[in-house]
Each structure stands twice: as C-alpha cells, then as structure tokens.
Design a protein around this motif. Structure first.
Motif, PDB file in Angstrom:
ATOM      1  N   UNK A 173      -4.200   3.561  12.389  1.00 40.97           N
ATOM      2  CA  UNK A 173      -5.296   2.712  11.934  1.00 40.97           C
ATOM      3  C   UNK A 173      -4.793   1.546  11.080  1.00 40.97           C
ATOM      4  N   UNK A 174      -3.776   1.816  10.273  1.00 40.23           N
ATOM      5  CA  UNK A 174      -3.221   0.733   9.453  1.00 40.23           C
ATOM      6  C   UNK A 174      -2.638  -0.368  10.350  1.00 40.23           C
ATOM      7  N   UNK A 191      -6.617 -13.190  -7.883  1.00 36.21           N
ATOM      8  CA  UNK A 191      -6.016 -11.881  -7.583  1.00 36.21           C
ATOM      9  C   UNK A 191      -6.829 -10.805  -8.282  1.00 36.21           C
ATOM     10  N   UNK A 245      -6.174   2.887   3.420  1.00 35.30           N
ATOM     11  CA  UNK A 245      -4.985   2.391   4.127  1.00 35.30           C
ATOM     12  C   UNK A 245      -5.276   2.318   5.625  1.00 35.30           C
ATOM     13  N   UNK A 246      -6.039   3.291   6.113  1.00 39.49           N
ATOM     14  CA  UNK A 246      -6.410   3.281   7.531  1.00 39.49           C
ATOM     15  C   UNK A 246      -7.203   2.024   7.883  1.00 39.49           C
ATOM     16  N   UNK A 247      -7.953   1.504   6.923  1.00 37.33           N
ATOM     17  CA  UNK A 247      -8.699   0.276   7.175  1.00 37.33           C
ATOM     18  C   UNK A 247      -7.798  -0.960   7.053  1.00 37.33           C
ATOM     19  N   UNK A 248      -6.539  -0.735   6.726  1.00 36.15           N
ATOM     20  CA  UNK A 248      -5.607  -1.850   6.579  1.00 36.15           C
ATOM     21  C   UNK A 248      -5.654  -2.469   5.185  1.00 36.15           C
ATOM     22  N   UNK A 249      -6.323  -1.773   4.260  1.00 38.84           N
ATOM     23  CA  UNK A 249      -6.439  -2.310   2.896  1.00 38.84           C
ATOM     24  C   UNK A 249      -5.175  -2.019   2.097  1.00 38.84           C
ATOM     25  N   UNK A 250      -4.894  -2.902   1.135  1.00 38.07           N
ATOM     26  CA  UNK A 250      -3.730  -2.712   0.280  1.00 38.07           C
ATOM     27  C   UNK A 250      -4.110  -1.805  -0.886  1.00 38.07           C
ATOM     28  N   UNK A 251      -3.961  -0.512  -0.646  1.00 35.43           N
ATOM     29  CA  UNK A 251      -4.351   0.458  -1.658  1.00 35.43           C
ATOM     30  C   UNK A 251      -3.187   1.406  -1.922  1.00 35.43           C
ATOM     31  N   UNK A 252      -3.014   1.706  -3.207  1.00 36.23           N
ATOM     32  CA  UNK A 252      -1.947   2.608  -3.620  1.00 36.23           C
ATOM     33  C   UNK A 252      -2.559   3.923  -4.048  1.00 36.23           C
ATOM     34  N   UNK A 311      -5.590  -2.141  12.348  1.00 34.86           N
ATOM     35  CA  UNK A 311      -6.412  -2.991  11.492  1.00 34.86           C
ATOM     36  C   UNK A 311      -5.637  -4.180  10.947  1.00 34.86           C
ATOM     37  N   UNK A 316       0.870  -1.183   0.000  1.00 33.17           N
ATOM     38  CA  UNK A 316       0.000   0.000   0.000  1.00 33.17           C
ATOM     39  C   UNK A 316       0.901   1.226   0.000  1.00 33.17           C
ATOM     40  N   UNK A 317       0.360   2.322  -0.470  1.00 32.22           N
ATOM     41  CA  UNK A 317       1.172   3.536  -0.535  1.00 32.22           C
ATOM     42  C   UNK A 317       0.306   4.784  -0.346  1.00 32.22           C
ATOM     43  N   UNK A 318       0.760   5.696   0.500  1.00 27.41           N
ATOM     44  CA  UNK A 318       0.130   7.016   0.576  1.00 27.41           C
ATOM     45  C   UNK A 318       1.198   8.113   0.649  1.00 27.41           C
ATOM     46  N   UNK A 370      -6.069   7.438   1.975  1.00 27.13           N
ATOM     47  CA  UNK A 370      -5.769   7.372   3.408  1.00 27.13           C
ATOM     48  C   UNK A 370      -6.856   6.609   4.164  1.00 27.13           C
ATOM     49  N   UNK A 382      -6.441  -5.786  -4.176  1.00 22.50           N
ATOM     50  CA  UNK A 382      -5.759  -4.505  -3.966  1.00 22.50           C
ATOM     51  C   UNK A 382      -6.542  -3.407  -4.660  1.00 22.50           C
ATOM     52  N   UNK A 415     -13.868  -8.635   0.108  1.00 20.46           N
ATOM     53  CA  UNK A 415     -13.058  -9.395   1.077  1.00 20.46           C
ATOM     54  C   UNK A 415     -13.938 -10.199   2.022  1.00 20.46           C
ATOM     55  N   UNK A 461      -7.455 -12.252  -3.116  1.00 21.10           N
ATOM     56  CA  UNK A 461      -6.357 -11.345  -2.793  1.00 21.10           C
ATOM     57  C   UNK A 461      -6.641 -10.059  -3.568  1.00 21.10           C
TER      58      UNK A 461
END
Lengths: 374, 198
Positions: A363-364, B17, B54-61, A367, A337-339, B51, B41, B33, B39
């Motif tokens: 949170x990351x 994926x 990502x805060x939820x722990x997800x694999x996001x770019x 979670x 992941x990236x921010x 944000x 992203x 999910x 899997x």
C-alpha cells in the motif's frame, strides 16, 4: 555452479574506482528484470539483494530451480506489483551469480581470482549497480528497496545519488555494522578458512571446494536470522525421525537436522570466497564514518521519501538500529516514515510471508506512486 | 469532529511544515493535505494505526511522543498539532514543553471535562462521566489526565505560554474564549481549541 545459462549480464566498460584503491573496468554485472518500463520511465524499482541473495527475485531461479528469494513479494498483483512496476535486481559485484566476483577468471593470469580478487565494499556494489540506470535510460528510479545488506545498499545509494530515487525503503538493516554483526561474520569466515579444501582461497584452481567450512558458516549465520521463540515454536526439543535419544553425535534433534540441511543445500549454490568477500563488505559498512559519525550528513542533499521498516524479533539488525536511521533523517527534516512490524520470525521476516509487512509495503508503494504520478 | 479539523486547518498557514502528534489513523493528516499546501508528518504510538497511515503513503513514524519527539530539532516545524491526545499522556506538561520546542506554534485541542453534561453526569449519577467525546469506562479509558478548558487556560497562563487563539466548540458552533467568558465557556463547550506559542 556458475553455468551462466539464462543469466542476463551487462558489461560495464566505464572504469569503477573501488574503495580499496584498485580500478576495475569491462566487468560483468548480472541482472534480471520483471514487468516492463513504461513510456514515462517513472515506474522503475531497483531491489538490492542480501548477503546470500541474487538477481532472481521472482519466479523460478534458473540456477537453483527453486522459487526466487522474494517470490511472494514480487510478482503480478503482489506487494511489488510487476503489472505496474519495472523491477530490476542485480547480483552484487563479488557475488557468484554472474557478476564480477572471486570465481571469475583473471584474464591476466588465466586463473580464477579466489582471494586475489579486490576487496569490495557496499559503496562499490552500489556504484556498480548505478550503471543500470544509464543502461535502461532511466533518469530517476521510482524506488530503491532491500532488506538486510539490501537495506544497507539502499542507504548507500541514496547517499551517493541523492536525486536518483523518489522513494527508498531500507528494511531490517543498519547504517553501521555492530561488533556483534562483525563477530558473527568472522565466525563464518573462519570456518571457511579452517576447511582444508579452502587452500588459501585457491580451491577453484585446484578443483576442490571447502564445502564443510561453507556449510558451517551458513549454519551459524542461519541461527542469527531466526528468533529464539521462532526456533522454539518450530522445533523445540523435537527429535528427528526417532523415538528417543541415540546417545551419539548424530542429528538427534530436528533443529540439528534442519541446520545441517540448510548448510548442505547452501554449498550447492554459493561460492565460499564470495561469502568471504560479501561478509567483509558488510563489516566495512559504516555510512557515517566519512562524516565523523554524523549519519545525518550522509543524507543531507536528499529529497527522497523514506520508509524504514524493522521487525520486533530481529536481534541481528534490531529496531533500535533501524530507528537510528529514522532519527538521523528527522534531524535534517527528511521525509521519513517508520514502522516496526510484529513478527516472531526474526531477521528473516523480510524474506517470509508476513502479511502485515507485505500489506504495508504494497500500500505504501502504490499510494506513493499514485501521488507522484498524479 | 469535522469542525475541529476545519478550525485546525484555518490556523495553519500555506507552505508550512506541520507535525501531527498522536495522528491516529491519519484522518487529520489526509484532511489537511487535501485542504492545504503543507508538508505534514505524523507520529503515532499504536502499531495498527501507524501501519494504516504508512499504508496510505503518509509520512508517519511509529513512536511514543513522550520519548521520540526529542529526535526533532528545535523549531523544526511551523505547527505541531495535538488533537485530543494531551489527556492520554503520562506527563502532559513535558509533552507541551516538547511541542513548543519542536514547533514554532502548537495547536492543542482538549476535550472539556468541565462541560455541563460531564459535570451533571458525575453529580447526578455519581459515576465517571461517559459522553460522546468521552466514550470509555473508567477502567478502560486511555485518558489519564483529563482537564477542563479552564485548567488548560490556567496551565498556559502560569507558564507564560502565549494563547494566540482560544476557541470553544459546541455542537459544531465556534466561539472565542477570553478571560471574561472563561467560566461560561468552561461550562458550555465540549472542546477547547488553542493555538499556543512560547
């Protein structure tokens, strides 16, 4: 400076072969821990510190008597919650807060090492810290994280030990020191070496200290940690306790006074030779070198989940360099992941109270942990 | 659009994926999910939304799909999802090409500009249509390239893009789109959902 009071330290007897060819053993690795390791031993976080950081993340640093460098991020209910996690941080080898470094005494000669100390790399630092896992009997860390040189150690750690961390958070860093990065570090080193008290690195044996050189090195480096806008907003052309220019070389401007202060407090807590060694380790850092420039290969075996974080105003380790890490990881289908966090505080953002950064981090981590322990 | 999510979920096979392009705040990723062992992203252009993800722990770019999809190797995902985002791109054609390069299959959903309410709005009021699915004014809409179900159907046909599945959605009711009912669906559906491959 190094009074060794209140410093926890581990003596590593397992020989460590350094990249420079030398092997060291029976050397100290100073560390600090926060929170407690749970029964399952699945809540350990290893934080790697940056160039001038140390093992004292949170609370009052017993040496400097100041707040730990990541106090607002690490602690009870903070982004890295010490009620939930067992946080470990060690002083890097070649550092000056208890770990094996150039200010230690060489038992063969009974003299302080100085520049006879072996050259250390990021790889060596990480390999030394890996011993902490055995010491605490941790099979797998929950997380490794760190900013700047700490981020470089995160990358190196995952590359060396692909199954030893569930998540990895490299922050504001790079996989390879750029010419500009090396140039700034060389400026710092040359200013230390230009100080007459440096004495080819032997100052400690002769009861001298290259204060001026080290302080100028710190001043120059400090500028690279801030952004132009951040500096302009904080200082602008404001004068230091005076109504007008003094037509002299005193610190007329607040920014001059600020930098001088930063330089002067730094020499009280940092060893000049350590500064040379650690900046050298950063300059030598190029994770893809071993793989003919293919950074993805450095992570090929990893199952670690990554979060890469950069800051908009960081020009020392800019977003583009952080993104290269993301790209390399995506190329091999790694979980990344990236921010990019909006901040005008420059490279230093990772050390400062930037709410968006700390909230995302918190949170990351939480979670990710609840998903793993589910 | 719960129904849309369900259909997307039905299209996706287990243990695959998946990449959600323009994943917003991660609602679809979380839904998938929770419903499928996959899997998954995401890639999202907005800082705030990345944000949140990502805060939820997800694999996001955080990134721009028009540029940043290039970092993914050919066929590195089994499914690539583009949910109601195609119309917001500067160059939807390149994005579709990229989706089909990166993914073995792509799931594309398009808000249908041919829906009768949209047509009637323009016909009767003479102003840019505002509906439940198209809530913004012409001057602040993120939608640059609105299209109809028929447009997208034609687009795929002309490029030899195979339409594995084509569904129309209206008031949570699902029906199949085919060559013979295309004009009717183009009038009656609010959303088109397509499973495509090259």
């Amino acid at each position: 400076m190094n009074k060794n009071i209140n410093i926890k330290s581990l003596i590593i007897d397992k020989p460590l072969k350094l990249d420079c060819g030398q092997t060291i053993d029976n050397f100290p690795l100073a560390y600090e821990t926060y929170g407690s390791l749970n029964k399952e031993k699945d809540n350990a976080i290893l934080v790697f510190h940056a160039l001038t950081g140390d093992q004292f993340l949170s609370g009052i640093n017993p040496i400097t008597k100041k707040e730990g460098w990541w106090s607002h991020a690490v602690g009870s209910n903070k982004a890295i919650d010490t009620e939930k996690y067992f946080v470990i941080c060690a002083n890097v080898i070649s550092g000056c807060l208890g770990s094996f470094g150039p200010s230690n005494t060489n038992t063969d000669t009974n003299k302080i090492y100085g520049t006879t100390f072996p050259i250390i790399t990021i790889n060596d630092m990480v390999n030394a810290q890996h011993n902490l896992l055995d010491y605490f009997k941790i099979e797998k860390l929950f997380a490794v994280m760190g900013g700047s040189m700490g981020g470089m150690q995160v990358l190196q750690f995952v590359s060396n030990f692909p199954d030893k961390a569930r998540i990895a958070i490299p922050i504001a860093c790079t996989s390879s020191h750029s010419a500009q990065n090396i140039a700034f570090n060389e400026l710092g080193r040359q200013s230390i070496m230009a100080d007459n008290n440096w004495l080819n690195g032997d100052y400690a044996n002769q009861n001298k200290n290259p204060d001026k050189g080290l302080s100028v090195a710190r001043m120059a480096a400090h500028i690279t940690y801030l952004s132009k806008n951040g500096l302009q907003e904080k200082f602008g052309r404001k004068l230091q306790e005076r109504g007008d220019l003094k037509f002299s070389f005193d610190a007329d401007f607040q920014i001059e006074s600020y930098l001088r202060y930063q330089g002067s407090v730094f020499v009280d807590r940092f060893d000049a030779n350590s500064y040379l060694y650690i900046t050298r380790a950063m300059d030598y850092f190029d994770l893809s070198k071993k793989y003919n420039g293919n950074l993805s290969k450095a992570f090929e075996k990893t199952k670690t989940k990554f979060l890469v974080i950069s800051f908009t105003s960081d020009w020392l380790y800019p977003t583009s360099e952080n993104k290269e890490i993301v790209i390399a990881l995506n190329a091999i289908g790694a979980d990344v992941a990236f921010v990019e966090i909006e901040s005008d505080k420059g490279h230093d953002s990772f050390l400062l109270d930037v709410p968006e950064f700390l909230n995302t981090l918190k949170n990351y981590i939480n979670n990710s942990y609840s998903k793993i322990s589910r | 659009m719960k129904q849309e999510f369900k259909i997307i979920s039905d299209f996706i096979e287990k243990n695959t994926r998946v990449l959600d392009v323009g994943c917003g705040d991660g609602t679809l990723i979380e839904f998938l999910q929770n419903n499928k062992e996959i899997d998954i992203r995401g890639i999202e252009i907005s800082k705030e939304n990345s944000q949140k993800c990502v805060s939820k722990g997800l694999t996001v770019i955080e990134g721009d799909a028009e540029k940043d999809l290039s970092q993914f190797p050919d066929k590195s995902f089994d499914f690539v999802i583009l949910s109601q985002t195609l119309q917001a791109f500067l160059n939807p054609e390149i994005v579709i090409q990229e989706l089909l390069r990166v993914g073995k299959k792509a799931i594309v959903t398009v808000p249908n500009f041919g829906f009768w309410k949209v047509r009637l709005h323009l016909l009767m009021k003479g102003t840019m249509p505002i509906t439940k699915n198209l809530p913004d004014e012409w001057y602040n809409t993120p939608n640059l390239h609105m299209c109809t179900i028929k447009d997208f159907y034609k687009f795929c046909y002309e490029r030899d893009i195979k339409l594995d599945k084509a569904l129309a959605l209206r008031d949570e009711k699902i029906s199949t789109i085919n060559k013979s009912n295309l004009n009717i669906k183009n009038l009656s559906a609010e959303l088109g959902i397509f499973l495509i491959e090259k």
